[in-house]
Scaffold this active site. Structure first.
Site, PDB file in Angstrom:
ATOM      1  CD  GLN A 105       3.285   1.751  -9.018  1.00 17.63           C
ATOM      2  OE1 GLN A 105       3.192   2.181  -7.858  1.00 17.63           O
ATOM      3  NE2 GLN A 105       2.658   0.658  -9.400  1.00 17.63           N
ATOM      4  CG  HIS A 169       2.382   0.443  -3.907  1.00 20.57           C
ATOM      5  ND1 HIS A 169       1.652  -0.446  -3.149  1.00 20.57           N
ATOM      6  CD2 HIS A 169       1.986   0.250  -5.197  1.00 20.57           C
ATOM      7  CE1 HIS A 169       0.861  -1.149  -3.954  1.00 20.57           C
ATOM      8  NE2 HIS A 169       1.046  -0.743  -5.208  1.00 20.57           N
ATOM      9  CD  GLU A 264      -9.961   0.284   1.839  1.00 20.16           C
ATOM     10  OE1 GLU A 264      -9.895  -0.902   2.188  1.00 20.16           O
ATOM     11  OE2 GLU A 264      -9.562   1.236   2.561  1.00 20.16           O
ATOM     12  CE1 TYR A 274     -10.087   5.719   8.001  1.00 19.47           C
ATOM     13  CE2 TYR A 274      -7.967   6.373   8.920  1.00 19.47           C
ATOM     14  CZ  TYR A 274      -9.314   6.605   8.736  1.00 19.47           C
ATOM     15  OH  TYR A 274      -9.912   7.708   9.302  1.00 19.47           O
ATOM     16  CE1 TYR A 285      -3.106  -6.030  -8.333  1.00 16.77           C
ATOM     17  CE2 TYR A 285      -1.102  -6.078  -7.016  1.00 16.77           C
ATOM     18  CZ  TYR A 285      -2.171  -5.384  -7.546  1.00 16.77           C
ATOM     19  OH  TYR A 285      -2.315  -4.047  -7.289  1.00 16.77           O
TER      20      TYR A 285
END
Length: 393
Positions: A105, A169, A264, A274, A285
């Site tokens: 990513q 991430h 979210e 949060y 997963y």
């Protein structure tokens, strides 16, 4: 250097159309009940609008972000490390960018312009930076040449800590704030156990950070001077935020990748927690619960809205334009699973309805609203593209 890309002449070539329908809602994957009404599965709405899809550029390699410049030019990041400058139908590869770690990513991620760009030509990029022992999300400031062919005065103004040898991430969006500071969204690097350190204050994992355009820490950051806390931290307990936007009042909102279930929407306030990975509306997963398997805990903020199953959100903008007259103030979100565009209507800080569009162009990675009210998106595909969406006549 001029690139050979498929560029639609003068944006006059209308592509396919798409329309919204109430969508089938599969059963939730995670065993949670919402904390309040319409925190999830808000009423499906249909504006009756058909989207005209106009291809602007095709042949991009996993484009990640699009930024619209005041003079009508466009900047597009491509994850392998290219920044494309598009003006008057000609695409140019911008020279002089920092090296990126383009795996998984990671790679070249967001691009944003300084609030004084028209005079300073300053831009900011976020990227997975190769480092000794691994990589990490970094932000660089640079000056874009008048012809868009190069950047100069490249300075790295922020480096996420710690360095980690992973490929997931990274975040990351850059949001220029009304007060001149920058918000940068950061992922928690996904892997176990490093993701579990997102609640710790001695790192930047799973955080939003706030810096000045030169990288200095603003004097009113909520954790500045707190023993053991990174001074850049603005908010904590976030998983992997790849969408962030300001509403018309200047309030910051984020849209976050959850695990399996639990994407979210959060209304961000400085110094708030949060919850990730202590609370979540998703599961792992493999179907097992995460940590204690809870979605509510005192001292941790509830999302304004969540999706289960997920939409894989990336890129968002609050609509402020004339083309879609009834969409004023609505939150427009790119979705990658299933691919499409999601529109949320909102009232008093709560979601009141959800509309989904499938333009048939693939995974939408970023969303911007043009000065004329058109919606611009890029698609994260091997042969990705830049598209302009307008109401069909």
């Amino acid at each position: 250097m001029t690139r050979t890309l498929s560029v639609a002449a003068a944006l006059l070539c209308a592509g396919a159309t798409a329309w919204a329908e109430p969508w089938p809602q599969p059963a939730p994957e995670a065993p949670f009940s919402p904390a309040f009404a319409e925190q999830t599965r808000a009423p499906a709405i249909n504006s009756g609008i058909t989207l005209a899809v106009q291809p602007v550029v095709r042949g991009l390699d996993h484009p990640w972000a699009v930024e619209l410049l005041p003079d009508g030019a466009v900047l597009i990041t491509e994850r392998p490390g290219r920044l494309t400058y598009l003006k008057d139908g000609e695409a140019t590869a911008v020279e002089g960018l920092p090296q990126v770690d383009a795996k998984g990513q990671g790679g070249l991620l967001d691009v944003a312009i300084a609030r004084d760009f028209a005079s300073s030509r300053v831009i900011f990029v976020s990227y997975a930076e190769p480092r000794e022992g691994g990589n990490g999300t970094s932000v660089a400031r640079m000056v874009l040449a008048p012809d868009g062919a190069s950047v100069s005065d490249v300075q790295v103004i922020f480096r996420q800590q710690p360095t980690y040898d992973g490929d997931k991430h990274f975040g990351s969006r850059i949001v220029p704030m009304p007060d001149g500071s920058l918000i940068v969204t950061l992922g928690e690097r996904s892997d176990t156990p490093i993701r579990d350190t997102a609640q710790e204050m001695n790192n930047h994992l799973g955080k939003l950070v706030r810096i000045m355009p030169d990288g200095k820490v603003p004097g009113d950051n909520p954790y500045l001077g707190q023993d053991g806390a990174q001074p850049e931290i603005y908010a904590t307990g976030l998983r992997n935020v790849q969408a962030a936007a300001l509403d018309k009042s200047g309030q910051l909102w984020t849209v976050e990748h959850g695990p399996r279930g639990g994407d979210e929407v959060n209304r961000i306030e400085p110094g708030k927690n949060y919850g990730w990975p202590v609370i979540t509306y998703g599961i792992d997963y493999d179907g097992t619960k995460l940590n204690e398997g809870i979605a509510v805990q005192e001292g941790m903020e509830q999302p304004v809205y969540y999706w289960d199953p997920v939409i894989a959100p990336s890129g968002a903008a609050f609509y402020d334009g004339s083309m879609f007259a009834d969409w004023q103030g609505d939150l427009i979100i790119g979705a990658m699973k299933p691919p499409g565009l999601v529109r949320l209507t909102m009232s008093d800080g709560r979601v009141t309805g959800e509309e989904r569009f499938d333009p048939g162009i693939g995974r939408i990675r970023d969303v911007q609203v043009g000065s004329d009210g058109a919606i611009w998106v890029v698609t994260d595909e091997d042969e990705g593209g830049l598209y302009r969406l307008t109401p069909a006549q």
